[in-house]
Design an enzyme around this catalytic site. Structure first.
Site, short mmCIF file in Angstrom:
data_model
loop_
_atom_site.label_atom_id
_atom_site.label_comp_id
_atom_site.label_asym_id
_atom_site.label_seq_id
_atom_site.Cartn_x
_atom_site.Cartn_y
_atom_site.Cartn_z
N GLY A 198 0.81 -1.22 0.00
CA GLY A 198 0.00 0.00 0.00
C GLY A 198 0.84 1.26 0.00
O GLY A 198 2.02 1.23 -0.32
N HIS A 218 4.27 2.09 -8.06
CA HIS A 218 3.32 0.97 -8.00
C HIS A 218 2.37 1.02 -9.19
O HIS A 218 2.05 0.00 -9.78
CB HIS A 218 2.46 1.06 -6.74
CG HIS A 218 3.19 0.91 -5.45
ND1 HIS A 218 3.39 1.94 -4.57
CD2 HIS A 218 3.75 -0.19 -4.88
CE1 HIS A 218 4.03 1.51 -3.52
NE2 HIS A 218 4.28 0.22 -3.67
N LYS A 259 11.84 -3.24 -10.07
CA LYS A 259 13.30 -3.34 -10.02
C LYS A 259 13.89 -2.52 -8.88
O LYS A 259 15.04 -2.68 -8.52
CB LYS A 259 13.90 -2.85 -11.35
CG LYS A 259 13.77 -3.82 -12.47
CD LYS A 259 14.63 -3.34 -13.64
CE LYS A 259 14.41 -4.21 -14.85
NZ LYS A 259 15.20 -3.71 -16.00
N VAL A 262 10.50 3.95 -11.06
CA VAL A 262 10.04 5.30 -11.44
C VAL A 262 10.75 6.29 -10.51
O VAL A 262 10.87 6.04 -9.31
CB VAL A 262 8.50 5.41 -11.31
CG1 VAL A 262 8.03 6.82 -11.65
CG2 VAL A 262 7.82 4.40 -12.22
N ARG A 320 8.56 4.90 1.54
CA ARG A 320 9.28 5.45 2.70
C ARG A 320 9.76 6.88 2.46
O ARG A 320 10.18 7.55 3.41
CB ARG A 320 10.46 4.55 3.07
CG ARG A 320 9.98 3.22 3.65
CD ARG A 320 11.10 2.38 4.24
NE ARG A 320 10.59 1.29 5.04
CZ ARG A 320 10.45 0.03 4.62
NH1 ARG A 320 10.79 -0.29 3.38
NH2 ARG A 320 9.96 -0.90 5.42
#
Ligand code: PAF
Length: 278
Positions: A27, A33, A144, A172, A183
């Site tokens: 999440g 994502h 990655k 990205v 984070r």
């Protein structure tokens, strides 16, 4: 979009689907994502995104409690992308009893991230294998950005004969090069300025190697010093063979440089692939 919280309903729902892609996440979704989700959508008729903050992959002193939980926004973003299913289980659903069964991981899991976060990959492997068994996807996408995790998941797929294609999604980055990460939201404004030095340092090493500097261990040491000068507490900077994640030698042409370090209480990681033509 359907939000499903229990395993039984998810299994029933997925019986209708002939091609399923799984994007496992914890999440606090960002563009990184979402790009994995878009990759999934190109390869399967039904995309399942799981959102679960997996306690097992956090050491007791790590950030499990403060890990950002932003499920409402996450689901909204996924709905906008046209995702079919979000799997949003609670801890009791996935770990109804203490997790006694474990996997014995290959030695590479004790290096790099594994050296600084003992038990991390054991926790990742268990949850991912559970999700694979529950969702039974044809494809699973890993970014990655977590290069060693991707490597281990590919190895797990191969060595356990899982009928799942493990696909890699590109990292990205923000404009200054910082790899997007959940984070990053922990960083103060000044730490956010310092944060792009990880990417810049790795990029500098990559350029040096591409220009013919093959003194790999010295390059690693210099990069660590450079980052320390910028206020980082460095865990590692390591030039590894891309395919094995073992330390690279001067004769290797297919490399990856991986780095991890701390800005205050926040630990960030990044990596860059380096392909040399001799
Ligand atoms: O990369 C992550 O977010 C997690 O490690 C994963 C793969 C979702 C397992 O909890």
């Amino acid at each position: 979009m359907e939000i499903i919280t229990d395993i039984a309903s998810l299994r029933t729902r997925l019986k209708r689907e002939s091609s399923i892609a799984l994007v496992p996440t914890m999440g606090n979704l960002h563009q990184g994502h979402l790009s994995l989700v878009q990759l999934a959508q190109q390869h399967a008729g039904c995309t399942v995104v799981s959102i679960f903050v997996n306690r097992l992959q956090f050491a007791p002193h790590e950030d499990f409690d403060r890990y950002p939980r932003t499920q409402t926004t996450d689901c909204h973003l996924l709905e906008q992308l046209g995702v079919e299913i979000v799997f949003l289980p609670d801890e009791k659903e996935l770990y109804p009893v203490p997790q006694e069964f474990q996997l014995l991981l290959p030695a590479v899991a004790d290096t790099l991230e594994g050296q600084f976060r003992p038990g991390f990959f054991r926790g990742v492997a268990i949850i991912v294998l559970k999700l694979f068994n529950i969702v039974q996807p044809h494809i699973a996408i890993f970014g990655k950005k977590d290069y060693q995790q991707l490597h281990l998941m590919q190895k797990m797929g191969q060595q356990l004969n899982l009928p799942i294609e493990i696909m890699a999604g590109e990292t990205v980055r923000a404009e200054d090069g910082l790899a997007l990460s959940s984070r990053n939201s922990y960083l103060s404004e000044s730490q956010r300025q310092q944060a792009s030095h990880l990417f810049r340092t790795l990029f500098h090493v990559k350029q040096k190697i591409e220009q013919g500097d093959h003194n790999l261990r010295l390059l690693e040491e210099r990069a660590k010093c450079e980052l320390a000068k910028q206020g980082w507490k460095v865990d590692y900077i390591a030039l590894q063979q891309r395919k094995t994640l073992l330390p690279a030698n001067t004769s290797d042409t297919d490399l990856v440089i991986l780095g991890a370090g701390w800005l205050g209480q926040t630990r960030l990681i990044d990596n860059l692939e380096i392909a040399l033509t001799l």
